[in-house]
Design a protein around this motif. Structure first.
Motif, PDB file in Angstrom:
ATOM      1  N   GLY A   1       0.836  -1.191   0.000  1.00 49.91           N
ATOM      2  CA  GLY A   1       0.000   0.000   0.000  1.00 49.91           C
ATOM      3  C   GLY A   1       0.863   1.229   0.000  1.00 49.91           C
ATOM      4  O   GLY A   1       2.057   1.186   0.276  1.00 49.91           O
ATOM      5  N   GLY A   2       0.291   2.368  -0.331  1.00 50.06           N
ATOM      6  CA  GLY A   2       1.014   3.625  -0.290  1.00 50.06           C
ATOM      7  C   GLY A   2       2.089   3.741  -1.345  1.00 50.06           C
ATOM      8  O   GLY A   2       3.051   4.480  -1.174  1.00 50.06           O
ATOM      9  N   MET A   3       1.950   3.052  -2.483  1.00 48.69           N
ATOM     10  CA  MET A   3       2.943   3.136  -3.521  1.00 48.69           C
ATOM     11  C   MET A   3       2.718   4.385  -4.357  1.00 48.69           C
ATOM     12  O   MET A   3       1.601   4.740  -4.673  1.00 48.69           O
ATOM     13  N   ASP A   4       3.797   5.045  -4.735  1.00 46.60           N
ATOM     14  CA  ASP A   4       3.705   6.227  -5.570  1.00 46.60           C
ATOM     15  C   ASP A   4       4.827   6.167  -6.596  1.00 46.60           C
ATOM     16  O   ASP A   4       5.745   6.972  -6.597  1.00 46.60           O
ATOM     17  N   MET A   5       4.764   5.151  -7.470  1.00 46.05           N
ATOM     18  CA  MET A   5       5.803   4.961  -8.469  1.00 46.05           C
ATOM     19  C   MET A   5       5.415   5.650  -9.767  1.00 46.05           C
ATOM     20  O   MET A   5       4.333   5.439 -10.287  1.00 46.05           O
ATOM     21  N   LYS A   6       6.303   6.488 -10.273  1.00 46.15           N
ATOM     22  CA  LYS A   6       6.032   7.170 -11.523  1.00 46.15           C
ATOM     23  C   LYS A   6       6.108   6.193 -12.689  1.00 46.15           C
ATOM     24  O   LYS A   6       6.808   5.192 -12.633  1.00 46.15           O
ATOM     25  N   SER A   7       5.381   6.501 -13.745  1.00 45.17           N
ATOM     26  CA  SER A   7       5.415   5.677 -14.941  1.00 45.17           C
ATOM     27  C   SER A   7       6.834   5.630 -15.487  1.00 45.17           C
ATOM     28  O   SER A   7       7.500   6.652 -15.622  1.00 45.17           O
ATOM     29  N   GLY A   8       7.313   4.441 -15.828  1.00 43.57           N
ATOM     30  CA  GLY A   8       8.649   4.284 -16.383  1.00 43.57           C
ATOM     31  C   GLY A   8       9.731   4.018 -15.369  1.00 43.57           C
ATOM     32  O   GLY A   8      10.876   3.764 -15.741  1.00 43.57           O
ATOM     33  N   ALA A   9       9.412   4.060 -14.085  1.00 46.74           N
ATOM     34  CA  ALA A   9      10.422   3.778 -13.059  1.00 46.74           C
ATOM     35  C   ALA A   9      10.850   2.317 -13.138  1.00 46.74           C
ATOM     36  O   ALA A   9      10.031   1.426 -13.280  1.00 46.74           O
ATOM     37  N   GLU A  10      12.152   2.076 -13.063  1.00 50.57           N
ATOM     38  CA  GLU A  10      12.680   0.717 -13.114  1.00 50.57           C
ATOM     39  C   GLU A  10      13.018   0.183 -11.728  1.00 50.57           C
ATOM     40  O   GLU A  10      13.241  -1.013 -11.551  1.00 50.57           O
ATOM     41  N   LEU A  11      13.072   1.069 -10.759  1.00 45.44           N
ATOM     42  CA  LEU A  11      13.401   0.699  -9.375  1.00 45.44           C
ATOM     43  C   LEU A  11      12.744   1.727  -8.473  1.00 45.44           C
ATOM     44  O   LEU A  11      12.837   2.929  -8.720  1.00 45.44           O
ATOM     45  N   SER A  12      12.068   1.274  -7.439  1.00 47.89           N
ATOM     46  CA  SER A  12      11.380   2.201  -6.556  1.00 47.89           C
ATOM     47  C   SER A  12      11.223   1.590  -5.172  1.00 47.89           C
ATOM     48  O   SER A  12      11.640   0.462  -4.917  1.00 47.89           O
ATOM     49  N   VAL A  13      10.623   2.379  -4.281  1.00 43.89           N
ATOM     50  CA  VAL A  13      10.382   1.955  -2.904  1.00 43.89           C
ATOM     51  C   VAL A  13       8.886   1.821  -2.690  1.00 43.89           C
ATOM     52  O   VAL A  13       8.113   2.702  -3.071  1.00 43.89           O
ATOM     53  N   ALA A  14       8.467   0.709  -2.107  1.00 42.10           N
ATOM     54  CA  ALA A  14       7.058   0.474  -1.820  1.00 42.10           C
ATOM     55  C   ALA A  14       6.878   0.271  -0.324  1.00 42.10           C
ATOM     56  O   ALA A  14       7.786  -0.183   0.373  1.00 42.10           O
ATOM     57  N   ASP A  15       5.700   0.595   0.154  1.00 40.50           N
ATOM     58  CA  ASP A  15       5.385   0.454   1.570  1.00 40.50           C
ATOM     59  C   ASP A  15       4.629  -0.844   1.779  1.00 40.50           C
ATOM     60  O   ASP A  15       3.455  -0.957   1.440  1.00 40.50           O
ATOM     61  N   ASN A  16       5.317  -1.854   2.326  1.00 49.43           N
ATOM     62  CA  ASN A  16       4.714  -3.153   2.593  1.00 49.43           C
ATOM     63  C   ASN A  16       4.194  -3.178   4.028  1.00 49.43           C
ATOM     64  O   ASN A  16       4.900  -2.787   4.956  1.00 49.43           O
ATOM     65  N   GLU A  17       2.972  -3.619   4.209  1.00 55.47           N
ATOM     66  CA  GLU A  17       2.338  -3.580   5.531  1.00 55.47           C
ATOM     67  C   GLU A  17       3.126  -4.329   6.590  1.00 55.47           C
ATOM     68  O   GLU A  17       3.156  -3.941   7.752  1.00 55.47           O
ATOM     69  N   LYS A  18       3.775  -5.428   6.202  1.00 56.89           N
ATOM     70  CA  LYS A  18       4.501  -6.248   7.172  1.00 56.89           C
ATOM     71  C   LYS A  18       5.990  -5.908   7.247  1.00 56.89           C
ATOM     72  O   LYS A  18       6.598  -5.990   8.312  1.00 56.89           O
TER      73      LYS A  18
END
Length: 344
Positions: free
Chosen positions: A218-235
């Motif tokens: 949840g809470g992901m805010d990845m721009k289109s075309g991103a090859e690597l990003s940070v995501a918010d995993n609940e656990k």
């Protein structure tokens, strides 16, 4: 005392020569490319002991160990493709198969124009070339795309859309596609000769919604075309994901200093090396942590803080992190390049 000094010197040379995790210059891929020490050899034979193949996908390791390669490739070499058909394989997409239902592959190091195979010797044992004779197309495949190319030994290899066609020795039954993504250079074929996985991901991206991101993300805010990003995993908290929102993992049997690989052979059926990325397309992580390393097969693998990173075949939907703490050796990676604790 001399031994300690020697080890320190080696580490220092590697740091200075490779600049792993310390450079942010704009090279061709904007990544720190590192040649591994020890010619990329595995540590302690980890790939032969089941470290990379237990749990999800264990069957693949059992049927695809190094000792099985010979028998698998013999059967692959013996038969022509017969009538090609298209089969849906859930994790890969619409894949071209031979008349026996076995998945067919292409190699990124080959060329389609003009067609040329660069898989010889040991490579051809694991990836047997499909003979061109007697191949025909079924519904869904344009017969005009079928051709052939002369191999170094004079034999004729089947081509599709110009790409030389192979089987994978570790696929032991119809409907398997264990070779997808191996080394970051082998891919199951789509009906037009392109990569089946690319078409599947494009289709999923065009129709995907937030509910398909997986229950744990949840809470992901990845721009289109991103090859690597940070995501918010609940656990697990904030973890690194690739451009398809797949969780990235590091392996404790790998080594960053000196850089060596613990995941080889059957391990790669379950854990796929993440391809190198363009730093300019990385979000939420310092570019100084983003690099790449050349694997034994010549492919470039993404590194985070000098550690090679992988995706897990047991993650079947974006946002899943089923590989975390597998065998106590595989771990998701934080935005700071560290492994997520096993207790998370």
């Amino acid at each position: 005392m001399r031994r300690i000094s020697s080890v320190g010197s080696v580490a220092a040379v590697l740091l200075l020569a490779a600049g792993c995790g310390s450079s942010d210059n704009g090279a061709a891929r904007n990544a720190n490319s590192v040649q591994p020490a020890g010619a990329g050899k595995a540590l302690g034979g980890a790939y032969d002991t089941g470290y990379g193949a237990g749990g999800y996908g264990a069957g693949a390791a059992g049927s695809g160990s190094g000792s099985d390669v010979g028998s698998g490739s013999d059967s692959g070499k013996a038969g022509s493709a017969g009538q090609l058909s298209v089969r849906d394989i859930a994790s890969v997409g619409s894949v071209v198969t031979d008349s026996a239902g076995m998945a067919l592959y292409r190699f990124d190091k080959d060329t389609p124009q003009p067609p040329k195979s660069n898989c010889e010797g040991d490579c051809a044992t694991t990836w047997p070339a499909v003979p061109a004779e007697d191949a025909s197309a079924a519904t869904g495949i344009d017969a005009a795309l079928i051709g052939s190319v002369a191999r170094a030994d004079g034999s004729k290899q089947l081509t599709l859309g110009g790409w030389p066609v192979y089987r994978y020795a570790k696929d032991t039954k119809a409907g398997e596609a264990k070779g997808e993504g191996v080394g970051g250079t082998w891919h199951a074929l789509a009906p037009d000769g392109k990569k089946a996985i690319d078409k599947k991901q494009k289709a999923d991206g065009n129709t995907g919604t937030g509910t398909e991101m997986g229950a744990g993300m949840g809470g992901m805010d990845m721009k289109s075309g991103a090859e690597l990003s940070v995501a918010d995993n609940e656990k697990l908290g904030k973890i690194l994901v690739d451009g398809q929102w797949r969780t990235l993992y590091r392996f404790d049997k790998d080594s960053a200093w000196p850089m060596k690989f613990g995941c080889l052979g059957a391990c790669l059926d379950t854990w796929k090396p993440a391809p190198a990325v363009d730093k300019a397309k990385a979000e939420g992580i310092s570019g100084k942590l983003v690099g790449s390393v050349k694997r034994p097969d010549g492919s470039e693998q993404l590194t985070i803080d000098c550690w090679p990173v992988y995706t897990f075949t047991g993650d079947t939907a974006p946002g899943q992190a089923n590989g975390h703490n597998k065998q106590g050796l595989w771990f998701a990676v934080t935005a700071e390049g560290k492994k997520v604790p096993p207790t998370a």
